[in-house]
Enzyme design. Structure first.
Site, PDB file in Angstrom:
ATOM      1  N   GLY B  48       4.230  -2.466  -1.071  1.00 16.49           N
ATOM      2  CA  GLY B  48       3.700  -2.116  -0.404  1.00 16.49           C
ATOM      3  C   GLY B  48       2.592  -0.554   0.219  1.00 16.49           C
ATOM      4  CB  CYS B  49       1.781   1.889  -1.687  1.00 19.69           C
ATOM      5  SG  CYS B  49       3.858   2.793  -1.563  1.00 19.69           S
ATOM      6  CD  GLN B  50      -5.862  -0.728  -0.824  1.00 21.44           C
ATOM      7  OE1 GLN B  50      -6.608   0.535  -1.212  1.00 21.44           O
ATOM      8  NE2 GLN B  50      -5.490  -1.152   0.254  1.00 21.44           N
ATOM      9  CB  SER B  51      -2.648   4.145  -4.008  1.00 20.29           C
ATOM     10  OG  SER B  51      -1.484   5.064  -3.176  1.00 20.29           O
TER      11      SER B  51
END
Ligand SMILES: Cc1ncc(COP(=O)(O)O)c(C=O)c1O
Lengths: 393, 135
Positions: B48-51
């Site tokens: 759920g994190c782009q990075s």
């Protein structure tokens, strides 16, 4: 240089006290006043359901809706408006084709490029097809000569322009190969309809999908072109407005396009597409293209001459999007900092994870342009990039 | 309840422009010990994190230790602050803690589940780990 920013009310908005530099047009484009007014005027003075009523407003609404269909058909080069279906967007268009062709696709293969948007991958998988890809060179250009056609391939589905790289694919060469082998071709025009001349008859495809919201019209409206030879495929959806005769035992359907538009369609959305086409045509498509080409080339040149920055993809013919990464700086950081300077870009995988795999990265920073962007916007982006780099030095 | 670690952070960010806030987060990120390579794997990552963000937790002397890392510097800077605030506490304290500093330093919008940085997912995971430890 033309500057059309004044036609787009939102572009005068200040973001964090700075002028908005909107470079996320591949995700969605803003709407000119003429489109916004068309939508609100329609609801204010003409609105009603279509194709059903005997009354005055219903007739006006039906006329406007059908007129929008005619505009779309002309805009993409077909003389027959019944070959245009209004859908909810590119994703919906592709899903409808996948659903209609399910019996042919199941257990067989769909040939795509390695740079497709997930919307041109997942629907085929859901229909039970296996995905095969056309080989690409190091710069992500399709190696059309290496296409191997087999009996298993029942459809070729290809994006006209990449939403990540901006490369324009040789769809005409692909449809020629397809024709020799009697395989239908679907063109995903989500990233080309707003930038390039489109002529489905010249291209020779059987299906073409596009989204209204990326071409200055409303969200929730899409286009699906279906060639005459597929005019009798099974509709993906059933319901009101698309039937000829219904009994509890069996049903017969209307002819296209109504056959493919079950239920009350997005009437205002369709009309907004017509208004967006009018807007572009009033400016002049050639003029728009020349302008966009100048801005895009300027961006590409400036990004390429920047040290410590990698630009992805390189094709003779490019438009719309350009993807890059700064050495040792995560794309997400770059995007966050640019945002606070009023510059809207997109970062991440851009719904094209298989392509990210080929590029050897988790994601990129993508700047994508529309007719209202200028060289000055590009220069602001470059200043922003310099600032990002300074913050990391 | 306010605590001095969070109040301290709020003071540091007080009155800063956005780019200076990010500058500060980047400088914090540089101070963060990177997580050992063997924990920077799918198994330890938070989705759920782009990075990509990795989390490793363990208990030490009755305290729950939360180690985080990310490949993006701004996310890492936020992580650094989170670790400062939540570490050195019992699991129960972590379950109960009100992370008011996030809103007060202006990162509230980053907490929305729609945001790509997944700060909401990171915090949710920290709480889950702490709750498990309590039960
Ligand atoms: C190439 C391509 N195909 C399909 C889509 C999906 O379009 P929509 O979300 O409007 O259905 C996009 C949108 O980003 C795209 O760029």
């Amino acid at each position: 240089m033309i500057d059309l920013k004044n036609d787009f009310p939102i572009l005068s908005k200040k973001i964090y006290g700075k002028r908005l530099v909107y470079l996320d047009n591949a995700a969605t484009s803003h709407k000119p006043s003429s489109v916004i007014d068309t939508i609100s005027d329609f609801y204010r003075s003409d609105y009603s359901n279509i194709h059903r009523g005997v009354h005055y407003l219903s007739e006006i609404s039906s006329d406007k809706y059908e007129n929008a269909r005619k505009k779309v058909s002309k805009f993409i080069g077909t003389s027959d408006p019944s070959e245009i279906t209004f859908t909810a967007g590119t994703t919906d268009s592709i899903n409808q084709v996948a659903c209609s062709l399910k019996s042919i696709l199941k257990g067989n293969e769909v040939l795509i490029s390695g740079m497709e948007h997930h919307s041109n991958i997942v629907p085929w998988q859901l229909a039970g097809a296996k995905i095969k890809t056309i080989p690409m060179d190091d710069e992500c250009n399709l190696l059309v000569d290496s296409i191997e056609i087999t009996d298993k391939i029942k459809l070729i589905a290809i994006s006209h322009a990449s939403n990540v790289l901006g490369s324009v694919n040789p769809i005409k060469e692909i449809t020629e190969i397809a024709k020799e082998n009697d395989i239908p071709v679907l063109v995903d025009a989500a990233q080309s309809i707003q930038h390039l001349p489109l002529d489905v008859e010249e291209i020779g495809c059987d299906f073409l999908a596009a989204s209204g919201h990326k071409m200055y019209a409303a969200t929730g409206i899409g286009i699906l072109y279906t060639s005459e030879r597929f005019s009798d495929i099974m509709p993906a959806r059933g319901g009101g407005g698309m039937i000829d005769k219904v009994t509890l035992e069996s049903t017969t359907y209307l002819s296209p396009p109504l056959r493919y538009e079950a239920g009350t369609p997005n009437i205002a959305g369709a009309i907004s597409v017509g208004a967006a086409i009018d807007y572009m045509q009033d400016i002049g498509l050639d003029k728009i293209r020349r302008h966009e080409h100048k801005v895009y080339s300027h961006a590409r040149k400036r990004l390429l001459e920047t040290d410590g920055l990698k630009v992805y993809g390189n094709n003779e013919d490019m438009c719309g999007s350009i993807s890059f990464n700064l050495d040792n700086i995560h794309h997400y950081d770059t995007g966050l900092i640019l945002d606070k300077m009023g510059i809207a870009v997109r970062t991440g995988h851009h719904c094209a994870q298989p392509l990210m795999g080929s590029l050897g990265t988790e994601g990129t920073v993508r700047a994508s342009f529309a007719l209202y962007n200028t060289k000055e916007d590009v220069d602001m982006l470059m200043e922003g990039i310099e600032k990002v780099r300074m913050m990391y030095s | 309840m306010r605590d001095h670690v969070q109040d301290n952070i709020i003071d540091q960010f007080h009155g800063l422009e956005w780019l200076d806030k990010y500058g500060l987060l980047i400088s914090f990120a540089r101070e963060l010990e990177p997580l050992d390579e063997k924990f920077r794997t799918e198994e330890y990552s938070i989705s759920g994190c782009q990075s990509r963000v990795w989390i490793r937790t363990y208990t030490e002397g009755g305290r729950l230790v939360i180690d985080l890392d990310s490949e993006a510097m701004i996310t890492k800077g936020i992580i650094y602050l989170l670790m400062k605030v939540v570490n050195n506490r019992s699991a129960q304290e972590i379950v109960d803690i009100d992370l008011y500093f996030i809103e007060e330093i202006g990162l509230k919008s980053n907490l929305s589940p729609a945001r790509a940085d997944g700060l909401a997912s990171i915090i949710r995971r920290i709480r889950e780990v702490a709750e498990k430890e309590v039960n």
